[in-house]
Design a protein around this motif. Structure first.
Motif, PDB file in Angstrom:
ATOM      1  N   ASP A 451       0.803  -1.224   0.000  1.00 43.99           N
ATOM      2  CA  ASP A 451       0.000   0.000   0.000  1.00 43.99           C
ATOM      3  C   ASP A 451       0.835   1.273   0.000  1.00 43.99           C
ATOM      4  O   ASP A 451       0.406   2.301  -0.549  1.00 43.99           O
ATOM      5  N   ARG A 473       0.535  -9.361  -3.469  1.00 41.55           N
ATOM      6  CA  ARG A 473      -0.138  -9.981  -2.326  1.00 41.55           C
ATOM      7  C   ARG A 473      -0.183  -9.118  -1.076  1.00 41.55           C
ATOM      8  O   ARG A 473      -0.757  -9.519  -0.069  1.00 41.55           O
ATOM      9  N   GLN A 474       0.421  -7.940  -1.118  1.00 44.04           N
ATOM     10  CA  GLN A 474       0.371  -7.060   0.046  1.00 44.04           C
ATOM     11  C   GLN A 474      -0.479  -5.812  -0.193  1.00 44.04           C
ATOM     12  O   GLN A 474      -0.670  -5.009   0.705  1.00 44.04           O
ATOM     13  N   THR A 476      -3.823  -3.727  -0.550  1.00 47.11           N
ATOM     14  CA  THR A 476      -5.163  -3.846   0.019  1.00 47.11           C
ATOM     15  C   THR A 476      -6.059  -2.727  -0.494  1.00 47.11           C
ATOM     16  O   THR A 476      -5.631  -1.853  -1.268  1.00 47.11           O
ATOM     17  N   ASP A 477      -7.290  -2.746  -0.015  1.00 48.24           N
ATOM     18  CA  ASP A 477      -8.234  -1.686  -0.389  1.00 48.24           C
ATOM     19  C   ASP A 477      -7.745  -0.308   0.035  1.00 48.24           C
ATOM     20  O   ASP A 477      -8.041   0.703  -0.619  1.00 48.24           O
ATOM     21  N   CYS A 498      -4.805 -10.354  -6.430  1.00 49.87           N
ATOM     22  CA  CYS A 498      -4.395  -9.561  -5.277  1.00 49.87           C
ATOM     23  C   CYS A 498      -5.361  -9.934  -4.144  1.00 49.87           C
ATOM     24  O   CYS A 498      -6.476  -9.379  -4.071  1.00 49.87           O
ATOM     25  N   PHE A 500      -5.951  -9.400  -1.056  1.00 47.43           N
ATOM     26  CA  PHE A 500      -6.495  -8.478  -0.071  1.00 47.43           C
ATOM     27  C   PHE A 500      -7.251  -7.302  -0.695  1.00 47.43           C
ATOM     28  O   PHE A 500      -7.661  -6.384  -0.003  1.00 47.43           O
ATOM     29  N   VAL A 501      -7.432  -7.345  -2.000  1.00 45.33           N
ATOM     30  CA  VAL A 501      -8.335  -6.407  -2.662  1.00 45.33           C
ATOM     31  C   VAL A 501      -9.717  -7.040  -2.678  1.00 45.33           C
ATOM     32  O   VAL A 501      -9.911  -8.140  -3.190  1.00 45.33           O
ATOM     33  N   THR A 502     -10.700  -6.344  -2.126  1.00 43.38           N
ATOM     34  CA  THR A 502     -12.036  -6.894  -1.979  1.00 43.38           C
ATOM     35  C   THR A 502     -13.043  -6.133  -2.836  1.00 43.38           C
ATOM     36  O   THR A 502     -12.682  -5.201  -3.576  1.00 43.38           O
TER      37      THR A 502
END
Length: 545
Positions: A451, A473-474, A476-477, A498, A500-502
């Protein structure tokens, strides 16, 4: 005045023709103009210079129809690579008067008039069902008709027209002596046809012979002798019977050659040496020849001082000597691509950085002995760099991009694939120094990018339009939120694998970027609300990246 046709009453044919000629490269605009009225249809047909024909049920008949309709055509592109399942392609390039879909037969027949209707019915009668209709290829008869009907032909592209032979090509050569560009990719033409082109087409500038398996040294030699003064661009690939012998003829006769692309295991040093010595105007050289060694590139560095583009692919015999020669001699080099050149090291990039300070595009792909120090040299010495691609370069670390960020403020595109030693610090340095960045592609860089990098890109690169994030993989949103807050011009966003992307992150991207044209993401990460809001720009992952 209302109710009066002022345009048709006032504008003469000559002025409308001039307007239509300026629209020639925009097919949809030309088609729209032809629908205005019968007068405009007639004028548009009389002025259209370029026609493209895709895979079709009967290309010979289409060519004859094209000749009748478009008397001024001088650029013809025929591409038979695309498979077909009906007598007509789904979108027919000849424009007004042809059906949009072949499955709506009754509607199409009502719309078509005159010769096009006769052609449609003739093709339909070859089978009662679509499954009974077999696709045809352009033949020598169709090519002969094109030659006789388009004597002013300047550009001809025959892509994978496998039924065309020397007979048809000879007709083109004898009738179309103003031909300037000829693309024979995938055509099984023989030496006689190419020799006829060399004999008759003295203005030929551009020739593509990729996958022309029927050619030998004899045909290319005759072509070089006949068109030596005019030929500027030559491409040869997968032609097993073309060797150094014909390449020597090219080097001896084609003194104006500017672009040469070679992909062959049968060409060795001698042919490239003769070209380097005999073609001082050479500006672009693309080589994928496993039997060419340092000796050939030493000659290029010595004689081809106008070289601007160099692409070397799968060279296991080249060493740093080659690139040192290029750096020493080719001061105008702006574009360099190195793919799978296993014996090149940092010394090669250092030589390029020192000698080719105007470098704008650099791609390093799978060159496992090139590491951080080589790219550091590029960052320090090549301030004009605008595009950098590092693919499968696991020895290149953060410090390399630190120098790029500090020295290459004009950088607009950065591509990273499987560069496991590059992390947040590197991207932060890019963001701080390269405020003109418009394209950022990061694939399979795994655990080191997160991020922080996205937040810095958001703060430092407001012009960003295209971003690709794959296997990060690190991320996020939270990082995506920081990115889109400032990058308001974003048009394309790919974010796949990815974890941790929701769905919330996807919704944030869609709602924050008003200029978005395409979003690629896993389907299960898109909520119903996001799908309703931005369904037209969403695309879903179907294959691995």
């Amino acid at each position: 005045m209302r109710g009066h046709d002022l345009i048709n009453a006032i504008l003469p044919d000559e002025l409308i023709l001039e307007i239509l000629c300026r629209l020639d490269s925009y097919k949809s605009s030309c088609d729209a103009c032809s629908l205005v009225c019968k007068r405009w249809l007639k004028l548009e047909r009389a002025s259209r210079r370029t026609v493209r024909i895709g895979a079709s049920g009967n290309p010979d008949a289409f060519v004859k129809l094209m000749i009748q309709r478009f008397a001024a055509v001088c650029n013809v592109y025929i591409d038979e690579r695309l498979p077909i399942s009906s007598p007509f392609p789904s979108t027919y390039p000849l424009g007004h008067g042809m059906p949009r879909t072949a499955t709506r037969k009754s509607r199409s027949c009502k719309r078509i008039r005159g010769s096009s209707s006769k052609l449609h019915c003739a093709v339909e009668s070859s089978g009662s069902e679509e499954s009974d209709i077999e696709p045809f290829s352009l033949s020598d008869a169709g090519l002969t008709a094109l030659a006789e009907g388009c004597a002013r032909l300047e550009k001809l592209s025959l892509i994978w027209c496998s039924n065309v032979t020397s007979v048809g090509l000879r007709s083109i050569a004898e009738n179309c002596k103003a031909l300037k560009s000829l693309d024979l990719q995938g055509c099984y033409v023989g030496d006689q046809g190419l020799a006829a082109v060399g004999e008759c087409c003295k203005q030929l500038e551009d020739l593509n012979l990729r996958f022309c398996e029927g050619l030998t040294d004899a045909g290319l030699t005759e072509l070089a002798i006949g068109c030596g003064k005019s030929l500027k661009v030559l491409g040869v690939a997968a032609c097993a019977k073309i060797t150094d012998l014909s390449l020597e003829a090219v080097g001896s006769h084609c003194t104006s050659l500017q672009t040469l692309s070679l992909d062959s295991e049968f060409i060795k040093n001698k042919g490239v040496l003769v070209v380097a010595r005999g073609c001082p105007a050479l500006k672009a050289l693309k080589l994928q020849c496993i039997n060419v060694t340092d000796e050939a590139l030493l000659a290029v560095g010595t004689y081809c001082l106008s070289l601007e583009l160099l692409a070397l692919d799968s060279f296991q015999r080249f060493t740093d000597r080659s690139l040192c020669a290029i750096g020493n001699g080719c001061k105008k080099l702006t574009n360099l691509t190195l793919s799978d050149c296993y014996f090149l090291s940092d010394k090669s990039l250092e030589a390029i950085a020192t000698g080719c300070t105007e470098l704008k595009h650099l791609e390093v792909n799978g060159c496992h002995n090139i590491g951080t120090s080589g790219l550091e040299s590029i960052g320090r010495s090549c301030p004009a760099l605008s595009e950098l691609a590092l693919l499968y370069c696991q020895r290149i670390g953060n410090n390399a991009l630190f120098e790029v960020g500090r020295g290459c403020s004009l950088l607009q595109a950065l591509h990273l694939v499987d560069c496991s030693s590059i992390g947040d610090d590197a991207i932060c340095n890019i963001a701080q120094g390269c405020r003109n960045l418009k394209k950022l592609h990061i694939r399979r860089c795994y655990e080191n990018l997160g991020d922080i990098a996205l937040a810095e890109i958001g703060d430092g690169c407001p012009l960003l339009k295209d971003i690709v994030l794959s296997h990060c993989r690190q991320i996020t949103d939270v990082g995506l939120s920081h990115l889109v807050k400032r990058c308001t011009q974003l048009e394309s966003c790919h974010m796949v694998y990815c974890p941790f992307v929701t769905a919330a992150g996807v919704a944030t991207v869609v709602s924050s970027c008003v200029n978005l044209k395409r979003v690629l993401v896993e389907k299960w990460k898109v909520s119903q609300r996001t799908r309703r809001r931005a369904g037209s720009v969403l695309a879903y992952l179907c294959v691995d990246l």
